[in-house]
Enzyme design. Structure first.
Site, PDB file in Angstrom:
ATOM      1  N   ASP A  14       0.841  -1.199   0.000  1.00 21.10           N
ATOM      2  CA  ASP A  14       0.000   0.000   0.000  1.00 21.10           C
ATOM      3  C   ASP A  14       0.877   1.251   0.000  1.00 21.10           C
ATOM      4  O   ASP A  14       1.851   1.322   0.744  1.00 21.10           O
ATOM      5  CB  ASP A  14      -0.890  -0.023   1.252  1.00 21.10           C
ATOM      6  CG  ASP A  14      -2.028   0.984   1.163  1.00 21.10           C
ATOM      7  OD1 ASP A  14      -1.776   2.153   0.798  1.00 21.10           O
ATOM      8  OD2 ASP A  14      -3.167   0.593   1.461  1.00 21.10           O
ATOM      9  N   SER A  78      -4.646  14.650 -13.384  1.00 23.62           N
ATOM     10  CA  SER A  78      -5.671  14.240 -14.347  1.00 23.62           C
ATOM     11  C   SER A  78      -6.350  15.450 -14.961  1.00 23.62           C
ATOM     12  O   SER A  78      -6.528  16.486 -14.298  1.00 23.62           O
ATOM     13  CB  SER A  78      -6.704  13.377 -13.618  1.00 23.62           C
ATOM     14  OG  SER A  78      -7.929  13.369 -14.301  1.00 23.62           O
ATOM     15  N   SER A  79      -6.776  15.290 -16.202  1.00 27.97           N
ATOM     16  CA  SER A  79      -7.528  16.356 -16.871  1.00 27.97           C
ATOM     17  C   SER A  79      -8.864  16.625 -16.176  1.00 27.97           C
ATOM     18  O   SER A  79      -9.497  17.651 -16.441  1.00 27.97           O
ATOM     19  CB  SER A  79      -7.779  15.978 -18.326  1.00 27.97           C
ATOM     20  OG  SER A  79      -8.490  14.759 -18.390  1.00 27.97           O
ATOM     21  N   TYR A 102     -12.772  12.426  -7.043  1.00 27.53           N
ATOM     22  CA  TYR A 102     -11.528  11.994  -7.712  1.00 27.53           C
ATOM     23  C   TYR A 102     -10.740  13.201  -8.211  1.00 27.53           C
ATOM     24  O   TYR A 102      -9.520  13.297  -8.004  1.00 27.53           O
ATOM     25  CB  TYR A 102     -11.857  11.071  -8.886  1.00 27.53           C
ATOM     26  CG  TYR A 102     -10.671  10.782  -9.774  1.00 27.53           C
ATOM     27  CD1 TYR A 102      -9.630   9.960  -9.355  1.00 27.53           C
ATOM     28  CD2 TYR A 102     -10.572  11.367 -11.047  1.00 27.53           C
ATOM     29  CE1 TYR A 102      -8.533   9.710 -10.170  1.00 27.53           C
ATOM     30  CE2 TYR A 102      -9.479  11.128 -11.858  1.00 27.53           C
ATOM     31  CZ  TYR A 102      -8.461  10.298 -11.418  1.00 27.53           C
ATOM     32  OH  TYR A 102      -7.382  10.066 -12.222  1.00 27.53           O
ATOM     33  N   LYS A 106      -6.844  14.657  -7.355  1.00 23.21           N
ATOM     34  CA  LYS A 106      -5.781  14.879  -8.342  1.00 23.21           C
ATOM     35  C   LYS A 106      -5.271  16.316  -8.290  1.00 23.21           C
ATOM     36  O   LYS A 106      -4.071  16.555  -8.412  1.00 23.21           O
ATOM     37  CB  LYS A 106      -6.300  14.518  -9.732  1.00 23.21           C
ATOM     38  CG  LYS A 106      -6.510  13.030  -9.923  1.00 23.21           C
ATOM     39  CD  LYS A 106      -5.160  12.333 -10.059  1.00 23.21           C
ATOM     40  CE  LYS A 106      -5.017  11.083  -9.254  1.00 23.21           C
ATOM     41  NZ  LYS A 106      -3.719  10.401  -9.471  1.00 23.21           N
ATOM     42  N   ASN A 131      -6.803  11.131 -21.297  1.00 23.09           N
ATOM     43  CA  ASN A 131      -7.063   9.698 -21.378  1.00 23.09           C
ATOM     44  C   ASN A 131      -5.884   8.985 -22.025  1.00 23.09           C
ATOM     45  O   ASN A 131      -5.597   9.188 -23.207  1.00 23.09           O
ATOM     46  CB  ASN A 131      -8.339   9.415 -22.176  1.00 23.09           C
ATOM     47  CG  ASN A 131      -9.578   9.817 -21.396  1.00 23.09           C
ATOM     48  OD1 ASN A 131      -9.529   9.961 -20.176  1.00 23.09           O
ATOM     49  ND2 ASN A 131     -10.679  10.009 -22.083  1.00 23.09           N
ATOM     50  N   VAL A 132      -5.220   8.162 -21.244  1.00 27.59           N
ATOM     51  CA  VAL A 132      -4.041   7.433 -21.704  1.00 27.59           C
ATOM     52  C   VAL A 132      -4.492   6.144 -22.375  1.00 27.59           C
ATOM     53  O   VAL A 132      -5.355   5.437 -21.848  1.00 27.59           O
ATOM     54  CB  VAL A 132      -3.104   7.116 -20.519  1.00 27.59           C
ATOM     55  CG1 VAL A 132      -1.894   6.331 -20.990  1.00 27.59           C
ATOM     56  CG2 VAL A 132      -2.686   8.402 -19.807  1.00 27.59           C
TER      57      VAL A 132
HETATM   58  N1  LIG Z   1      -5.410   6.022 -17.582  1.00 28.53           N
HETATM   59  C1  LIG Z   1      -5.757   7.301 -17.761  1.00 28.53           C
HETATM   60  O1  LIG Z   1      -6.334   7.657 -18.821  1.00 28.53           O
HETATM   61  C2  LIG Z   1      -5.441   8.342 -16.724  1.00 28.53           C
HETATM   62  C3  LIG Z   1      -5.853   9.666 -16.933  1.00 28.53           C
HETATM   63  C4  LIG Z   1      -5.546  10.642 -15.977  1.00 28.53           C
HETATM   64  C5  LIG Z   1      -4.812  10.305 -14.861  1.00 28.53           C
HETATM   65  N2  LIG Z   1      -4.441   9.009 -14.658  1.00 28.53           N
HETATM   66  C6  LIG Z   1      -3.678   8.706 -13.454  1.00 28.53           C
HETATM   67  O2  LIG Z   1      -2.573   7.905 -13.835  1.00 28.53           O
HETATM   68  C7  LIG Z   1      -2.253   6.981 -12.786  1.00 28.53           C
HETATM   69  C8  LIG Z   1      -2.256   5.570 -13.320  1.00 28.53           C
HETATM   70  O3  LIG Z   1      -3.555   5.297 -13.824  1.00 28.53           O
HETATM   71  P1  LIG Z   1      -3.906   3.924 -14.565  1.00 28.53           P
HETATM   72  O4  LIG Z   1      -4.888   4.237 -15.622  1.00 28.53           O
HETATM   73  O5  LIG Z   1      -2.647   3.201 -14.903  1.00 28.53           O
HETATM   74  O6  LIG Z   1      -4.698   3.195 -13.409  1.00 28.53           O
HETATM   75  P2  LIG Z   1      -4.596   1.672 -12.891  1.00 28.53           P
HETATM   76  O7  LIG Z   1      -5.795   1.437 -12.026  1.00 28.53           O
HETATM   77  O8  LIG Z   1      -4.331   0.749 -14.038  1.00 28.53           O
HETATM   78  O9  LIG Z   1      -3.274   1.738 -12.019  1.00 28.53           O
HETATM   79  C9  LIG Z   1      -3.291   2.290 -10.715  1.00 28.53           C
HETATM   80  C10 LIG Z   1      -2.511   1.348  -9.842  1.00 28.53           C
HETATM   81  O10 LIG Z   1      -2.511   1.889  -8.516  1.00 28.53           O
HETATM   82  C11 LIG Z   1      -2.629   0.800  -7.640  1.00 28.53           C
HETATM   83  N3  LIG Z   1      -3.142   1.278  -6.341  1.00 28.53           N
HETATM   84  C12 LIG Z   1      -4.401   1.711  -6.030  1.00 28.53           C
HETATM   85  N4  LIG Z   1      -4.455   2.045  -4.739  1.00 28.53           N
HETATM   86  C13 LIG Z   1      -3.222   1.819  -4.222  1.00 28.53           C
HETATM   87  C14 LIG Z   1      -2.665   1.949  -2.932  1.00 28.53           C
HETATM   88  N5  LIG Z   1      -3.397   2.411  -1.888  1.00 28.53           N
HETATM   89  N6  LIG Z   1      -1.369   1.617  -2.764  1.00 28.53           N
HETATM   90  C15 LIG Z   1      -0.610   1.168  -3.799  1.00 28.53           C
HETATM   91  N7  LIG Z   1      -1.094   1.011  -5.041  1.00 28.53           N
HETATM   92  C16 LIG Z   1      -2.383   1.331  -5.241  1.00 28.53           C
HETATM   93  C17 LIG Z   1      -3.582  -0.171  -8.311  1.00 28.53           C
HETATM   94  O11 LIG Z   1      -3.411  -1.457  -7.775  1.00 28.53           O
HETATM   95  C18 LIG Z   1      -3.110  -0.064  -9.754  1.00 28.53           C
HETATM   96  O12 LIG Z   1      -2.087  -1.012 -10.023  1.00 28.53           O
HETATM   97  C19 LIG Z   1      -3.282   7.231 -11.685  1.00 28.53           C
HETATM   98  O13 LIG Z   1      -2.736   8.107 -10.729  1.00 28.53           O
HETATM   99  C20 LIG Z   1      -4.441   7.913 -12.408  1.00 28.53           C
HETATM  100  O14 LIG Z   1      -5.181   8.733 -11.542  1.00 28.53           O
HETATM  101  C21 LIG Z   1      -4.735   8.029 -15.569  1.00 28.53           C
END
Ligand SMILES: NC(=O)c1ccc[n+]([C@@H]2O[C@H](COP(=O)([O-])OP(=O)(O)OC[C@H]3O[C@@H](n4cnc5c(N)ncnc54)[C@H](O)[C@@H]3O)[C@@H](O)[C@H]2O)c1
Length: 143
Positions: A14, A78-79, A102, A106, A131-132
């Site tokens: 965690d 995040s956006s 959320y 961010k 959005n990635v």
């Molecule tokens: N994917 C997108 O389009 C997008 C857009 C904007 C921002 N983000 C940000 O990018 C980052 C990665 O996003 P993602 O899409 O890969 O999400 P994801 O859910 O695939 O990855 C997030 C990871 O964080 C881990 N996690 C959650 N709570 C946790 C905790 N308490 N301790 C340790 N690990 C924990 C999850 O197990 C997961 O592996 C995030 O911070 C998200 O907010 C993603």
């Protein structure tokens, strides 16, 4: 499984576990902080869980970075921080107006990084992801 074959030390736990962060950050030049509960709908169902993982989690990362001697901390925002601002294209000078728990977590992430830079001299770089997408994306991802 994505790490199989790579020369890495893997610590699973965690982001709020300070002792684990200390082990993981020991000797690091940089920390890329991506851990989060990354869902607007989930944050509507359980705002506290999102706050703990995303906002408090970021604070834990920054504190551990300070204890580790100040590695560069890169973190994912995040956006969503723009809320419903219709202006396109988006740019960093636009006003932020988070509309979900959320999005607040961010914007808090960005603010904590900035504050740790100004307060403690920590080198930081918050990214405001849109959005990635791409290789490795989950097939059941809603986007
Ligand atoms: N994917 C997108 O389009 C997008 C857009 C904007 C921002 N983000 C940000 O990018 C980052 C990665 O996003 P993602 O899409 O890969 O999400 P994801 O859910 O695939 O990855 C997030 C990871 O964080 C881990 N996690 C959650 N709570 C946790 C905790 N308490 N301790 C340790 N690990 C924990 C999850 O197990 C997961 O592996 C995030 O911070 C998200 O907010 C993603």
């Amino acid at each position: 499984a994505n790490l199989v074959g790579l020369d890495v030390d893997f610590f699973e736990g965690d982001v709020q576990d300070a002792a684990l962060l200390d082990r993981a950050f020991h000797g690091a030049d940089a920390v890329v902080h991506l851990a989060a509960l990354p869902s607007v709908p989930r944050s509507l169902q359980d705002p506290l869980a999102s706050h703990h993982a995303n906002a408090t989690g970021t604070l834990q990362v920054l504190e551990a970075a300070r204890r580790a001697g100040g590695p560069h901390v890169i973190a994912a925002s995040s956006s969503s921080v723009y809320g419903s601002n219709p202006h396109l294209p988006k740019h960093e000078d636009l006003a932020t107006a988070p509309m979900s728990p959320y999005a607040v977590t961010k914007l808090t992430t960005e603010a904590y990084l900035s504050a740790y830079h100004h307060s403690f001299g920590l080198p930081v770089l918050p990214f405001r992801f849109f959005n990635v997408y791409g290789p490795g994306q989950r097939a059941d991802h809603p986007y």
